[in-house]
Design an enzyme around this catalytic site. Sequence first.
Site, PDB file in Angstrom:
ATOM      1  N   ILE A 113      41.276  -7.842 -63.921  1.00  0.00           N
ATOM      2  CA  ILE A 113      42.623  -7.831 -64.484  1.00  0.00           C
ATOM      3  C   ILE A 113      42.523  -7.207 -65.867  1.00  0.00           C
ATOM      4  CG2 ILE A 113      43.416  -9.800 -63.140  1.00  0.00           C
ATOM      5  CD1 ILE A 113      43.319 -11.493 -65.614  1.00  0.00           C
ATOM      6  N   CYS A 114      43.436  -6.341 -66.178  1.00  0.00           N
ATOM      7  CA  CYS A 114      43.256  -5.482 -67.337  1.00  0.00           C
ATOM      8  C   CYS A 114      44.584  -5.196 -68.019  1.00  0.00           C
ATOM      9  CB  CYS A 114      42.695  -4.117 -66.928  1.00  0.00           C
ATOM     10  SG  CYS A 114      41.155  -4.216 -66.043  1.00  0.00           S
ATOM     11  N   THR A 115      44.492  -4.640 -69.231  1.00  0.00           N
ATOM     12  CA  THR A 115      45.664  -4.114 -69.915  1.00  0.00           C
ATOM     13  C   THR A 115      45.368  -2.682 -70.325  1.00  0.00           C
ATOM     14  OG1 THR A 115      46.166  -6.317 -70.789  1.00  0.00           O
ATOM     15  CG2 THR A 115      47.259  -4.438 -71.844  1.00  0.00           C
TER      16      THR A 115
END
Length: 366
Positions: A113-115
């Site tokens: 999960i990333c931004t």
Amino acid sequence: MLGGSRLTFVLLSAAVTCAVAQHAPPWTEDCRKSTYPPSGPTYRGPVPWYTINLDLPPYKRWHELMVDKAPAPGLLGNFPGPFEEEMKGIAAVTGIPLGEIISYNIFYEFFTICTSIITEDKGGHLLHGRNMDFGIFLGWNINNNTWVITEQLKPLTVNLDFRRNNRTVFKVASFAGYVGVLTGFKPGLFSLTLNERFSSNGGYVGILEWIWGKKDAKWIGFIIRSVLENSTSYEEAKNILTKTKILAPAYFILGGNMSGEGCVITRDRKQSLDVYELDPKQGRWYVVQTNYDRWKNAFFLDDRRTPAKACLNKTTQENISLATMYDVLSTKPVLNKLTVFTTLIDVTKGQFETYLRDCPDPCIGW
Ligand SMILES: *[C@@H]1O[C@H](CO)[C@@H](O)[C@H](O)[C@H]1NC(C)=O
Ligand SMILES: *[C@@H]1O[C@H](CO)[C@@H](O)[C@H](O)[C@H]1NC(C)=O
Ligand SMILES: *[C@@H]1O[C@H](CO)[C@@H](O)[C@H](O)[C@H]1NC(C)=O
Ligand SMILES: *[C@@H]1O[C@H](CO)[C@@H](O)[C@H](O)[C@H]1NC(C)=O
Ligand SMILES: *[C@@H]1O[C@H](CO)[C@@H](O)[C@H](O)[C@H]1NC(C)=O
Ligand SMILES: *[C@@H]1O[C@H](CO)[C@@H](O)[C@H](O)[C@H]1NC(C)=O
């Protein structure tokens, strides 16, 4: 290999354990300021550079790196192009079974999960930043409140300079032993990051199809590497990332080298669902992508999108820079216990910086 329901399960069990929601203090904080150049408790340290020489045969390209960093981490099959030979070369040097190398190479299909953020300043100059958050699935260390895999990945994080004829073709931030790419750029031309997209028609469907012989779709990490290696413009990269069949749903965050060239491509396995672009004339000077479709609400236990946008709004277009981008990516919960590294990219200036991160307590698990 997790679909949305599994994500929900993991996050819900974590939430029950912690009995907190991400938007309550102390899991959030005011937008950070003056965190750059990186220092202090949220900065674990620099990331070493290695060269991958594309003029060597694929089997030999990774030897120097893997002798340095024999990693801690089965699916076998006919991987496309140079990838299979490269992975065999890594297996031979490290003594790790090829199956292990391969499963490590498809870990995107397991859990990240990333931004990712692309911004354009008042002068039309683009910047691209990302936090790589990985490891929620595989265990929590109660001694020091860290995710086991997240911690193991930090010493394996490397910057790679892929060169041909002794000249840089592209650069990436990655993990030793992973021959695909999730974060990279081609100096002067474009930048590209990948965020995982959870969907009930998820990655495992594509992987099963692939194992059963339907090999027309591309592995995500490999298509990004191919685009970085072989595409020569933002438009060409966008075209390929929009149209190629892929094994798992994904968000491609692509930046170019001039005003307006920045987009988030929301992908199904077979087609593009949405291409959301910068539109500086209409005041859209940034795009932010986490792990939720932009036309849907973020999952209530995992909203990193609203805090990221709030901090970008607060920064203002006048003041956006690599330094203030790092501030945004250092603000909880955009920074969280899963964050392995932060990468900052300036395509036209040829800058590519990766920093290992920590999120000391109090800090949310994701
Ligand atoms: C937490 O403990 C693990 C296992 O001992 C270690 O590898 C890791 O570096 C520690 N992390 C922090 C942030 O102290
Ligand atoms: C590669 O380029 C560097 C300078 O950028 C030079 O020092 C080196 O000798 C070159 N190597 C080869 C094999 O040409
Ligand atoms: C890039 O293109 C060349 C020439 O077509 C090909 O040999 C190579 O495998 C491609 N690289 C990747 C990573 O797909
Ligand atoms: C920007 O990218 C295009 C290809 O899309 C290239 O032709 C042009 O030279 C690049 N501009 C600069 C300033 O590097
Ligand atoms: C950021 O600013 C835009 C444009 O003014 C606004 O539409 C949006 O609601 C703001 N978002 C947040 C999270 O503050
Ligand atoms: C933008 O930066 C300038 C100079 O550092 C500072 O004086 C100003 O307050 C900043 N603006 C905002 C909205 O933060």
